[in-house]
Design a protein around this motif. Structure first.
Motif, PDB file in Angstrom:
ATOM      1  N   UNK A   1       0.834  -1.201   0.000  1.00 23.84           N
ATOM      2  CA  UNK A   1       0.000   0.000   0.000  1.00 23.84           C
ATOM      3  C   UNK A   1       0.868   1.251   0.000  1.00 23.84           C
ATOM      4  N   UNK A   2       1.967   1.224   0.742  1.00 28.91           N
ATOM      5  CA  UNK A   2       2.896   2.349   0.706  1.00 28.91           C
ATOM      6  C   UNK A   2       3.456   2.514  -0.693  1.00 28.91           C
ATOM      7  N   UNK A   3       3.756   1.396  -1.354  1.00 33.02           N
ATOM      8  CA  UNK A   3       4.222   1.453  -2.739  1.00 33.02           C
ATOM      9  C   UNK A   3       3.178   2.042  -3.662  1.00 33.02           C
ATOM     10  N   UNK A   4       1.914   1.671  -3.439  1.00 34.72           N
ATOM     11  CA  UNK A   4       0.836   2.190  -4.274  1.00 34.72           C
ATOM     12  C   UNK A   4       0.653   3.693  -4.083  1.00 34.72           C
ATOM     13  N   UNK A   5       0.709   4.147  -2.828  1.00 31.12           N
ATOM     14  CA  UNK A   5       0.546   5.575  -2.565  1.00 31.12           C
ATOM     15  C   UNK A   5       1.685   6.381  -3.173  1.00 31.12           C
ATOM     16  N   UNK A   6       2.897   5.813  -3.131  1.00 30.60           N
ATOM     17  CA  UNK A   6       4.039   6.508  -3.718  1.00 30.60           C
ATOM     18  C   UNK A   6       3.932   6.587  -5.232  1.00 30.60           C
ATOM     19  N   UNK A   7       3.390   5.523  -5.855  1.00 32.79           N
ATOM     20  CA  UNK A   7       3.280   5.463  -7.314  1.00 32.79           C
ATOM     21  C   UNK A   7       1.966   6.042  -7.829  1.00 32.79           C
ATOM     22  N   UNK A   8       1.083   6.443  -6.912  1.00 38.67           N
ATOM     23  CA  UNK A   8      -0.247   6.952  -7.255  1.00 38.67           C
ATOM     24  C   UNK A   8      -1.066   5.915  -8.015  1.00 38.67           C
ATOM     25  N   UNK A   9      -0.911   4.680  -7.602  1.00 36.21           N
ATOM     26  CA  UNK A   9      -1.674   3.578  -8.184  1.00 36.21           C
ATOM     27  C   UNK A   9      -1.065   2.269  -7.732  1.00 36.21           C
ATOM     28  N   UNK A  10      -1.867   1.183  -7.671  1.00 33.48           N
ATOM     29  CA  UNK A  10      -1.334  -0.107  -7.240  1.00 33.48           C
ATOM     30  C   UNK A  10      -0.157  -0.563  -8.084  1.00 33.48           C
ATOM     31  N   UNK A  11       0.859  -1.074  -7.421  1.00 33.85           N
ATOM     32  CA  UNK A  11       2.041  -1.616  -8.089  1.00 33.85           C
ATOM     33  C   UNK A  11       2.266  -3.029  -7.576  1.00 33.85           C
ATOM     34  N   UNK A  12       2.953  -3.833  -8.360  1.00 30.33           N
ATOM     35  CA  UNK A  12       3.269  -5.203  -7.959  1.00 30.33           C
ATOM     36  C   UNK A  12       4.701  -5.253  -7.435  1.00 30.33           C
ATOM     37  N   UNK A  13       4.855  -5.615  -6.178  1.00 35.54           N
ATOM     38  CA  UNK A  13       6.184  -5.709  -5.585  1.00 35.54           C
ATOM     39  C   UNK A  13       6.928  -6.906  -6.165  1.00 35.54           C
ATOM     40  N   UNK A  14       8.205  -6.730  -6.452  1.00 41.03           N
ATOM     41  CA  UNK A  14       8.990  -7.821  -7.044  1.00 41.03           C
ATOM     42  C   UNK A  14       9.238  -8.935  -6.043  1.00 41.03           C
ATOM     43  N   UNK A  15       9.536  -8.575  -4.801  1.00 40.13           N
ATOM     44  CA  UNK A  15       9.805  -9.552  -3.762  1.00 40.13           C
ATOM     45  C   UNK A  15       9.079  -9.153  -2.483  1.00 40.13           C
ATOM     46  N   UNK A  16       8.631 -10.166  -1.734  1.00 38.82           N
ATOM     47  CA  UNK A  16       8.013  -9.892  -0.438  1.00 38.82           C
ATOM     48  C   UNK A  16       8.505 -10.915   0.578  1.00 38.82           C
ATOM     49  N   UNK A  17       8.449 -10.519   1.845  1.00 36.16           N
ATOM     50  CA  UNK A  17       8.680 -11.443   2.950  1.00 36.16           C
ATOM     51  C   UNK A  17       7.308 -11.978   3.342  1.00 36.16           C
ATOM     52  N   UNK A  18       7.101 -13.267   3.164  1.00 37.26           N
ATOM     53  CA  UNK A  18       5.774 -13.852   3.373  1.00 37.26           C
ATOM     54  C   UNK A  18       5.513 -14.222   4.829  1.00 37.26           C
ATOM     55  N   UNK A  19       6.387 -13.812   5.760  1.00 42.31           N
ATOM     56  CA  UNK A  19       6.217 -14.247   7.151  1.00 42.31           C
ATOM     57  C   UNK A  19       4.876 -13.795   7.724  1.00 42.31           C
ATOM     58  N   UNK A  20       4.527 -12.521   7.540  1.00 41.21           N
ATOM     59  CA  UNK A  20       3.225 -12.028   8.039  1.00 41.21           C
ATOM     60  C   UNK A  20       2.194 -12.437   6.990  1.00 41.21           C
ATOM     61  N   UNK A  21       1.876 -13.733   6.969  1.00 37.87           N
ATOM     62  CA  UNK A  21       1.152 -14.310   5.842  1.00 37.87           C
ATOM     63  C   UNK A  21      -0.215 -13.682   5.614  1.00 37.87           C
ATOM     64  N   UNK A  22      -0.869 -13.223   6.661  1.00 37.31           N
ATOM     65  CA  UNK A  22      -2.178 -12.612   6.495  1.00 37.31           C
ATOM     66  C   UNK A  22      -2.145 -11.224   5.884  1.00 37.31           C
TER      67      UNK A  22
END
Length: 449
Positions: free
Chosen positions: A227-248
């Motif tokens: 969401x921070x990425x989306x707000x910075x880009x002024x639209x939803x963006x797809x993150x290249x990598x994520x840490x899946x630990x906080x799975x929810x």
């Protein structure tokens, strides 16, 4: 209710109204529990404010996700019910869909990422019984979502999105409605976990209408700040990598509709440079601010353990996300602050990793590559000359042994106090041994946790 978000051209109320959420509350009444709102003395003392925990971990499926899933599914037409439903989920939304399938007599197929804890898979089967079929896909939610979309295209089944649908968002927004009723409207700040954005979008739509002076803070895991990425880009963006630990809350891309609601509400990202965030009550003529901040996964683990040991609350990582964010904020003494404990579906087998991440976050656990001389007494000298009186070796493993004069070993050390690191490093330098400190966040460290 609009189904096509035109983010920059519509207001929050035009996208989703408080009346929509009131109607959702009527639909889910009797199925979804009204969860407790409890004052937390420990967190109130730490922050100086009045901290309340909204206990969605005590919902019928141990998370708020039932609200959105049921609100959507109860509105399906008879032909849609006959064909059935499909959803993708990291676990909690799937439990809500499974519960709704059984309650409404609708068959469903549920796509899960492979990292979904076994505990959540077992609960999905328990809630849905013969009405649901589980299908495990790739390592992240996004792979599961793609598989669910393919299924809908081929089968004609109705997709039940976990966050990117006005009906889902309206159901999740009923949490805000309950909070206002329980605190009789005296809510200064709400802190909400953010994954795909459905929960915070629904709560924003309701609070901006019914309690416009309430400040809204969203908490995202640092390793999946979409969401921070989306707000910075002024639209939803797809993150290249994520840490899946906080799975929810580990989502590569937030929903278009939730982003549209937050964008219309004027949401902004809070950078580390601007922390600590001061959650002050705006003037009545100015709508409540809404901000999104990042929370380190290790801080989430520490708060999970604190909640369990102090309040007896069993929170999953996403469930403790908003509570962990409190440590990055400042409040005024009179403020009523509501933190959402969004879910309690935690797998007990994960506690080893949770403790490990917490210790690293607090600066108590460190890893080193030590090049030991291949001679008698080398390890003993390391123990005598390097370790402090309150330090302990928790891991010792040779990574390579051969006929050379030295051999490398991976050594894990738990300190008695975080302040003991600098003295430890000084003793290592004085020892003359070849030692490399594996820093958190480096490529080598990622193999350890």
């Amino acid at each position: 209710m609009s189904t096509v978000p035109r983010a920059q051209t519509l207001t929050t109320a035009e996208l989703l109204t408080a009346a929509d959420i009131d109607k959702a509350a009527e639909r889910i009444s009797g199925i979804v529990a009204v969860t407790p709102l409890e004052r937390c003395d420990r967190l109130s003392q730490v922050t100086g404010a009045n901290i309340f925990l909204k206990r969605e971990d005590q919902q019928r499926v141990r998370s708020y996700k039932l609200r959105g899933a049921y609100n959507l599914m109860v509105q399906l037409t008879e032909p849609e019910r006959t064909v059935g439903v499909v959803c993708a989920s990291a676990g909690n939304h799937a439990q809500g869909v499974a519960f709704a399938c059984r309650a409404l007599g609708i068959r469903g197929r549920i796509y899960l990422p492979s990292n979904t804890p076994r505990q959540k898979r077992d609960r999905i089967r328990a809630h849905g019984g013969p009405y649901v079929e589980l299908k495990v896909t790739g390592p992240t939610y996004d792979e599961a979502a793609a598989a669910a979309l393919r299924d809908c295209a081929e089968s004609g089944a109705t997709l039940v999105p976990p966050f990117d649908d006005p009906r889902t968002v309206a159901g999740q927004g009923t949490v805000a409605r309950e909070i206002l009723e329980q605190l009789e409207g005296l809510v200064d700040v709400v802190v909400v976990p953010v994954g795909g954005g459905g929960l915070i979008a629904g709560m924003t739509a309701y609070l901006h209408d019914r309690s416009p002076s309430t400040t809204i803070v969203g908490a995202e895991p640092t390793g999946a700040a979409s969401m921070i990425g989306a707000l910075a880009a002024r639209g939803p963006v797809t993150l290249r990598e994520i840490d899946a630990f906080v799975d929810g809350a580990a989502v590569r891309r937030v929903g278009d509709f939730p982003y549209a609601v937050l964008s219309a509400a004027g949401a902004s990202a809070v950078t580390h440079a601007s922390l600590p965030l001061v959650a002050s009550v705006p003037a009545p003529s100015h709508p409540g601010d809404i901000s999104i901040l990042k929370v380190d996964e290790g801080a989430v683990c520490t708060e999970m353990l604190d909640l369990y040991q102090n309040e007896g609350v069993i929170a999953e990582p996403a469930g403790a996300l908003a509570v962990a964010a409190l440590k990055q904020m400042k409040f005024e003494a009179h403020q009523n602050v509501v933190c959402l404990v969004s879910g309690g579906n935690n797998d007990v087998s994960r506690y080893g990793e949770i403790i490990e991440r917490s210790l690293v976050h607090m600066g108590l656990k460190h890893y080193f590559l030590v090049n030991f001389p291949q001679e008698p007494g080398a390890l003993r000298r390391f123990l005598d000359n390097v370790l402090g009186p309150d330090d302990d070796i928790t891991l010792f493993e040779y990574v390579k042994r051969n006929n050379r004069e030295t051999g490398g070993a991976l050594v894990g050390i738990e300190l008695g106090a975080a302040a003991g690191l600098d003295p430890l490093l000084a003793r290592i330098r004085e020892s003359g041994m070849e030692v490399e400190h594996l820093e958190p966040g480096t490529p080598a460290f990622r193999y350890l946790i």
